[in-house]
Structure formats: structure tokens, C-alpha cells
Design a protein around this motif. Structure first.
Motif, PDB file in Angstrom:
ATOM      1  N   ARG A  62      16.072  62.222  -4.893  1.00  0.00           N
ATOM      2  CA  ARG A  62      17.397  62.711  -4.806  1.00  0.00           C
ATOM      3  C   ARG A  62      17.988  63.007  -3.209  1.00  0.00           C
ATOM      4  O   ARG A  62      18.927  62.133  -3.015  1.00  0.00           O
ATOM      5  CB  ARG A  62      17.864  64.065  -5.448  1.00  0.00           C
ATOM      6  CG  ARG A  62      17.627  63.860  -7.147  1.00  0.00           C
ATOM      7  CD  ARG A  62      17.825  65.139  -7.737  1.00  0.00           C
ATOM      8  NE  ARG A  62      19.226  65.557  -7.466  1.00  0.00           N
ATOM      9  CZ  ARG A  62      19.506  67.092  -7.776  1.00  0.00           C
ATOM     10  NH1 ARG A  62      18.520  67.786  -8.516  1.00  0.00           N
ATOM     11  NH2 ARG A  62      20.460  67.432  -7.557  1.00  0.00           N
ATOM     12  N   ASN A  63      16.955  63.509  -2.273  1.00  0.00           N
ATOM     13  CA  ASN A  63      17.328  63.522  -1.074  1.00  0.00           C
ATOM     14  C   ASN A  63      17.503  62.333  -0.324  1.00  0.00           C
ATOM     15  O   ASN A  63      18.224  61.870   0.632  1.00  0.00           O
ATOM     16  CB  ASN A  63      16.498  64.526  -0.456  1.00  0.00           C
ATOM     17  CG  ASN A  63      16.881  65.967  -0.822  1.00  0.00           C
ATOM     18  OD1 ASN A  63      17.826  66.241  -1.227  1.00  0.00           O
ATOM     19  ND2 ASN A  63      15.725  66.860  -0.681  1.00  0.00           N
ATOM     20  N   LEU A  64      16.381  61.468  -0.860  1.00  0.00           N
ATOM     21  CA  LEU A  64      16.271  60.049  -0.164  1.00  0.00           C
ATOM     22  C   LEU A  64      17.481  59.242  -0.567  1.00  0.00           C
ATOM     23  O   LEU A  64      18.208  58.568   0.543  1.00  0.00           O
ATOM     24  CB  LEU A  64      15.175  59.333  -0.495  1.00  0.00           C
ATOM     25  CG  LEU A  64      15.108  57.864  -0.200  1.00  0.00           C
ATOM     26  CD1 LEU A  64      15.015  57.585   1.349  1.00  0.00           C
ATOM     27  CD2 LEU A  64      13.868  57.120  -0.441  1.00  0.00           C
ATOM     28  N   ALA A  65      18.063  59.451  -1.639  1.00  0.00           N
ATOM     29  CA  ALA A  65      19.041  58.500  -2.349  1.00  0.00           C
ATOM     30  C   ALA A  65      20.420  59.074  -1.425  1.00  0.00           C
ATOM     31  O   ALA A  65      21.408  58.277  -1.025  1.00  0.00           O
ATOM     32  CB  ALA A  65      19.377  58.600  -3.668  1.00  0.00           C
ATOM     33  N   ASN A  70      24.270  57.881   2.620  1.00  0.00           N
ATOM     34  CA  ASN A  70      25.307  58.151   3.872  1.00  0.00           C
ATOM     35  C   ASN A  70      25.228  57.047   5.126  1.00  0.00           C
ATOM     36  O   ASN A  70      26.022  56.605   5.686  1.00  0.00           O
ATOM     37  CB  ASN A  70      24.968  59.455   4.478  1.00  0.00           C
ATOM     38  CG  ASN A  70      25.366  60.642   3.431  1.00  0.00           C
ATOM     39  OD1 ASN A  70      26.255  60.545   2.744  1.00  0.00           O
ATOM     40  ND2 ASN A  70      24.921  61.648   3.717  1.00  0.00           N
ATOM     41  N   TYR A  71      23.919  56.600   5.418  1.00  0.00           N
ATOM     42  CA  TYR A  71      23.637  55.523   6.271  1.00  0.00           C
ATOM     43  C   TYR A  71      24.106  54.314   5.915  1.00  0.00           C
ATOM     44  O   TYR A  71      24.590  53.599   6.714  1.00  0.00           O
ATOM     45  CB  TYR A  71      22.148  55.490   6.487  1.00  0.00           C
ATOM     46  CG  TYR A  71      21.514  56.682   7.325  1.00  0.00           C
ATOM     47  CD1 TYR A  71      22.034  57.288   8.207  1.00  0.00           C
ATOM     48  CD2 TYR A  71      20.015  57.126   6.917  1.00  0.00           C
ATOM     49  CE1 TYR A  71      21.519  58.212   8.898  1.00  0.00           C
ATOM     50  CE2 TYR A  71      19.397  58.171   7.404  1.00  0.00           C
ATOM     51  CZ  TYR A  71      20.251  58.878   8.600  1.00  0.00           C
ATOM     52  OH  TYR A  71      19.611  59.840   9.285  1.00  0.00           O
ATOM     53  N   ALA A  72      23.902  53.901   4.635  1.00  0.00           N
ATOM     54  CA  ALA A  72      24.443  52.672   4.174  1.00  0.00           C
ATOM     55  C   ALA A  72      25.891  52.495   4.295  1.00  0.00           C
ATOM     56  O   ALA A  72      26.440  51.602   4.410  1.00  0.00           O
ATOM     57  CB  ALA A  72      23.995  52.446   2.490  1.00  0.00           C
ATOM     58  N   GLU A  73      26.512  53.734   3.841  1.00  0.00           N
ATOM     59  CA  GLU A  73      28.059  53.731   4.071  1.00  0.00           C
ATOM     60  C   GLU A  73      28.530  53.573   5.371  1.00  0.00           C
ATOM     61  O   GLU A  73      29.650  52.597   5.568  1.00  0.00           O
ATOM     62  CB  GLU A  73      28.618  55.259   3.499  1.00  0.00           C
ATOM     63  CG  GLU A  73      30.027  55.103   3.508  1.00  0.00           C
ATOM     64  CD  GLU A  73      30.549  56.641   2.761  1.00  0.00           C
ATOM     65  OE1 GLU A  73      31.263  57.203   3.438  1.00  0.00           O
ATOM     66  OE2 GLU A  73      29.996  56.988   1.721  1.00  0.00           O
ATOM     67  N   LEU A  74      27.756  53.859   6.396  1.00  0.00           N
ATOM     68  CA  LEU A  74      28.223  53.387   7.848  1.00  0.00           C
ATOM     69  C   LEU A  74      27.556  52.155   8.034  1.00  0.00           C
ATOM     70  O   LEU A  74      27.764  51.811   9.328  1.00  0.00           O
ATOM     71  CB  LEU A  74      27.576  54.526   8.726  1.00  0.00           C
ATOM     72  CG  LEU A  74      28.073  55.934   8.535  1.00  0.00           C
ATOM     73  CD1 LEU A  74      27.064  57.129   9.305  1.00  0.00           C
ATOM     74  CD2 LEU A  74      29.453  55.953   8.951  1.00  0.00           C
ATOM     75  N   GLY A  75      27.024  51.339   7.407  1.00  0.00           N
ATOM     76  CA  GLY A  75      26.652  50.083   7.546  1.00  0.00           C
ATOM     77  C   GLY A  75      25.151  49.827   7.756  1.00  0.00           C
ATOM     78  O   GLY A  75      24.657  48.529   8.297  1.00  0.00           O
ATOM     79  N   ALA A  98      16.770  54.186  -4.929  1.00  0.00           N
ATOM     80  CA  ALA A  98      17.517  54.911  -3.926  1.00  0.00           C
ATOM     81  C   ALA A  98      18.157  54.072  -2.879  1.00  0.00           C
ATOM     82  O   ALA A  98      19.254  54.412  -2.537  1.00  0.00           O
ATOM     83  CB  ALA A  98      16.510  55.857  -3.035  1.00  0.00           C
ATOM     84  N   MET A  99      17.777  52.860  -2.939  1.00  0.00           N
ATOM     85  CA  MET A  99      18.219  51.795  -1.835  1.00  0.00           C
ATOM     86  C   MET A  99      18.790  50.671  -2.316  1.00  0.00           C
ATOM     87  O   MET A  99      19.230  49.715  -1.506  1.00  0.00           O
ATOM     88  CB  MET A  99      17.180  51.608  -0.655  1.00  0.00           C
ATOM     89  CG  MET A  99      16.703  52.742   0.021  1.00  0.00           C
ATOM     90  SD  MET A  99      15.475  52.350   1.371  1.00  0.00           S
ATOM     91  CE  MET A  99      16.455  51.496   2.475  1.00  0.00           C
ATOM     92  N   GLY A 100      18.508  50.193  -3.800  1.00  0.00           N
ATOM     93  CA  GLY A 100      19.065  49.294  -4.414  1.00  0.00           C
ATOM     94  C   GLY A 100      17.771  48.196  -4.616  1.00  0.00           C
ATOM     95  O   GLY A 100      16.835  48.272  -4.027  1.00  0.00           O
TER      96      GLY A 100
END
Length: 194
Positions: A62-65, A70-75, A98-100
Motif C-alpha cells: 500500500r505504501n509503495l503504491a 506520487n512520483y509517477a504523477e510527477l512524471g 503498485a507500478m503497473g
């Protein structure tokens, strides 16, 4: 790049995961490779373990996701993740959730002898946890040796400078070469011992 990539750095306690992870980050920064760094040990650092049937790995995921989101939203599309057992096959589904699904996983197992690990732990564990950490480190070393898949890149850390170890780990990702190829001339990484 339309999908995420994760460099998973695993290894027993005292193998140098955290130190190598930060040196990898320094090398990537020098090569202008955008990335995020997460120490997986902090993703599940709660006491007591979550109530109910959910294992501690559930809060880690859950925390990793959440953090990766948040990081992915920033690119950001590349992650350097350190955690003892992150290189095992059973960890891969967590990263995909968590990452796709299309996340590319590069798994590197740092190794160290019992003597090296104990020396490093003695310099790090200044409180009451040294004996426990040494025992757990030996147990995890056996587990990782037995269960790490054949495609995991194994990197020996005994008697080697962190700069050389990190260069070998970065080379396993192909990230610096990929960026250099697309951007023309890039800085050459420091030469490795060997």
C-alpha cells in the motif's frame, strides 16, 4: 517511455544495499537520468504488525503504491528500490500491482560473506540489535542463495569500493547507455575495477 522500470537491489543485511542504492542514485544523477529512490525497509516499518489477516507485506505494498503514485504523477518512470528480498519471484507481483503490469524489473542481488556482513553490521548496529541482525543476515543469505532466480544479477561486494559496485549495478539497468544513445554524447561513468 510509457511504462515504469524498477531496479530492485536485494541482499542480506550487511551486503551494502542502502549504501549502494545511494551511490547508484549519485551515478544516475551525474548522467542526468531521472529516477526516484525508495528504501523498502521503511515501507513496512510498523509495530505491531497490522491487525487481522493482512501480512506486513500488505502495508508495504500500500505504501509503495502510494509513494510511487506520487512520483509517477510527477512524471518519474524509473525507481531504485532497496530491500532484502525484493529480488525474489514472489515480490514481482507487488511491483506490478503498485507500478503497473508492464513494469520492467531489473533485479540485482548484492552478496557478502558472513565475515564481511558481520563486520559491516558491527559498525552500523550500535544498539541492542547486533546479535539479532547477524543471525537474521545469515538466514536471509541462505534463503536468497537458494531462491533467487537464475536471471537475477549477482554482484559480490566483499572488499570492493562502493563506486565500483554501483557502476556494475547501473550497468545492469541499461539506463545510462539508453540515455546516452538518445541524447548524443553523455558523461562516461568512472571505470570499474576488474
Amino acid at each position: 517511455m510509457d511504462h515504469a522500470e524498477a531496479l530492485l537491489i536485494g541482499g542480506r543485511a550487511g551486503a551494502g544495499k542502502t549504501t549502494v542504492g545511494w551511490e547508484v542514485s549519485a551515478r544516475l544523477r551525474a548522467a542526468q537520468v531521472a529516477h526516484a529512490v525508495i528504501d523498502g525497509d521503511f515501507m513496512g516499518a510498523v509495530h505491531p504488525a497490522p491487525a487481522g489477516d493482512a501480512p506486513r507485506s500488505a502495508i508495504t505494498e500500500r505504501n509503495l503504491a502510494a509513494v510511487w503514485g506520487n512520483y509517477a504523477e510527477l512524471g518519474y518512470r524509473r525507481l531504485v528500490y532497496t530491500n532484502t528480498v525484493s529480488v525474489l519471484d514472489e515480490a514481482a507481483p507487488m511491483f506490478r500491482r503498485a507500478m503497473g503490469e508492464r513494469v520492467r524489473l531489473v533485479r540485482v542481488l548484492l552478496t557478502a560473506t558472513d565475515v564481511t556482513a558481520e563486520q559491516r553490521l558491527a559498525g552500523r548496529e550500535l544498539g541492542s540489535e547486533l546479535e539479532h541482525e547477524v543471525r537474521c543476515s545469515a538466514r536471509k543469505a541462505r534463503l536468497l542463495d537458494e531462491r533467487a532466480p537464475a536471471d537475477v544479477v549477482r554482484v559480490v561486494t566483499d572488499g570492493r569500493p562502493v563506486i565500483d559496485i554501483a557502476a556494475e549495478v547501473v550497468a545492469a539497468t541499461g539506463w545510462v547507455t539508453e540515455i546516452a544513445g538518445s541524447a548524443g554524447a553523455a558523461r562516461r561513468p568512472a571505470s570499474t575495477a576488474g
